[in-house]
Design an enzyme around this catalytic site. Structure first.
Site, short mmCIF file in Angstrom:
data_model
loop_
_atom_site.label_atom_id
_atom_site.label_comp_id
_atom_site.label_asym_id
_atom_site.label_seq_id
_atom_site.Cartn_x
_atom_site.Cartn_y
_atom_site.Cartn_z
N GLY A 19 0.77 -1.19 0.06
CA GLY A 19 0.07 -0.10 0.04
C GLY A 19 0.84 1.34 0.17
N ARG A 80 1.27 -4.95 -5.32
CA ARG A 80 1.28 -6.40 -4.23
C ARG A 80 1.72 -7.46 -5.33
NH1 ARG A 80 -2.57 -3.31 -1.43
NH2 ARG A 80 -1.94 -3.19 0.78
N ASP A 111 4.48 -4.87 6.53
CA ASP A 111 5.08 -6.14 6.98
C ASP A 111 5.03 -7.17 5.74
OD1 ASP A 111 2.42 -6.43 6.78
OD2 ASP A 111 2.21 -7.24 8.74
N THR A 134 3.89 2.62 5.82
CA THR A 134 2.52 2.11 5.84
C THR A 134 1.63 3.12 6.79
OG1 THR A 134 0.83 0.50 6.64
CG2 THR A 134 3.15 0.53 7.61
N ASP A 136 -0.90 2.51 8.35
CA ASP A 136 -1.28 1.94 9.56
C ASP A 136 -0.48 1.82 10.96
OD1 ASP A 136 -3.36 0.99 7.84
OD2 ASP A 136 -2.32 -0.73 7.44
N ASP A 138 1.58 -0.22 12.23
CA ASP A 138 1.34 -1.47 12.67
C ASP A 138 2.87 -2.37 12.50
OD1 ASP A 138 1.64 -2.04 9.99
OD2 ASP A 138 -0.51 -3.18 9.97
N ARG A 180 -6.33 -1.48 9.05
CA ARG A 180 -6.10 -2.71 8.96
C ARG A 180 -6.42 -3.50 10.11
NH1 ARG A 180 -0.82 -6.25 6.62
NH2 ARG A 180 -0.20 -5.50 8.53
#
Length: 338
Positions: A19, A80, A111, A134, A136, A138, A180
């Site tokens: 992303g 991706r 990740d 990212t 996120d 995360d 996410r």
């Protein structure tokens, strides 16, 4: 496409993968400038690992990266790559890097991208460095990821606008933000927007009990006509059902018109805010420093405002410290019911 390789210069390559996140271009710029400063020729593969497999790349020069620090998206494109889930695809990527005499590869992504880098490292002997990019936030091993701060700012701007409509109609709004499986964007944008409720999976132990308490809390608030509007910020995947379904449950329980809104991909776009530009620049420079120090199979990250090196193999583990921080942040959110 074939390019002319400058003799006697080591080659550093860059990809952006997964992303997109605001600030990726700032990271590309920083890696390129620092690498050139250290005597490298720099390639940028187009569309992540797919570009490596297809040997689709451009030369990154001082001119190429000029005036990109403020742009959203990524000048190298991203994707991706399904081929990287197969051993044959990984082998082809490794062969391409060998064919092009690549000495080091910098992977900017999340990740999933780092998992691809780890697989590649099993079949390719060059240096591998990850930069966390990212929205996120995360990634295990770092407090901050490129794009996170801009995503919060974008979400906040959207929530503020929806609040105007909620005020005008005395409505309840359920607003879903990205993240996410991580509730950081929901928690921080919810606090900043003064949301009446923030929902993320880190705060839910029993969903049925949580929803029952939520519905009663909202009903109590609406009985007293306070607040004038009621905004609920929800992290995606926080519940086992959709935000539209949650809005229906609230409307049925309270009798108040309740609408849902999913902010979606708008959170990934736009010019990166200053924090993301500075973070990307620091991480980009540090990635090249790590390569010059003969480091490999690591991510450069940020812990307590300090640059750190973290094993790529551990980046896909659950980020316990970030989850704990989200729970601590809950104290700064108010459940304004009477």
């Amino acid at each position: 496409m074939d390019k002319i390789v400058i003799a006697d210069k080591p080659i550093l390559a860059i990809i952006t993968s997964g992303g997109d996140a605001p600030g990726m271009n700032a990271a590309i710029r920083a890696v390129t400038l620092k690498a050139i400063q250290n005597g490298y020729q720099v390639f940028g593969f187009i569309a992540g690992f797919h570009g490596i497999i297809e040997k689709d790349y451009i030369d990154l020069t001082l001119k190429t990266v000029d005036n990109i620090i403020h742009k959203g998206g990524t000048v190298l494109k991203t994707a991706r790559c399904k081929a990287m889930y197969q051993s044959a695809g990984v082998a082809q990527a490794a062969q391409s890097l060998n064919d092009l005499s690549i000495n080091a590869l910098v992977v900017i992504g999340g990740d999933g991208s780092f998992k691809g880098a780890q697989a590649l490292g099993q079949q390719w002997q060059g240096q591998l460095i990850g930069i966390p990019g990212t929205i996120d936030n995360d990634i295990n091993g770092t407090d901050q990821t490129i794009g996170f701060w801009t995503a919060i700012d974008t979400a906040l701007d959207c929530i503020d606008k929806i609040r105007d409509t909620a005020d005008a109609f005395d409505r309840i709004f359920v607003i879903e933000v990205m993240g996410r499986d991580c509730g950081f964007i929901a928690m921080e944008s919810g606090i900043a927007s003064g949301a009446q409720q923030i929902i993320c999976h880190e705060l839910i132990e029993n969903e049925s009990e949580f929803i029952s308490q939520l519905l009663e809390s909202i009903k109590d608030a609406t009985k007293h006509n306070y607040p004038q509007s009621y905004v609920i910020v929800v992290a995606e995947n926080a519940l086992s059902f959709s935000t539209a379904e949650l809005a229906k449950k609230i409307s049925a329980h309270t009798g108040v018109d309740t609408q849902s809104a999913i902010l979606g991909y708008v959170q990934r776009g736009g010019a990166p805010v200053a924090m993301d530009r500075v973070l990307a620049t620091q991480l980009g420079i540090s990635a090249v420093d790590a390569i010059c120090a003969n480091k490999t199979d690591i991510m450069v990250g940020m812990k307590k405002s300090e640059i750190i090196y973290f094993s790529l193999a551990e980046t896909n583990q659950k980020n316990i410290s970030n989850q704990a921080l989200i729970k601590r942040l809950e104290q700064f959110s108010f459940n304004l019911t009477i």
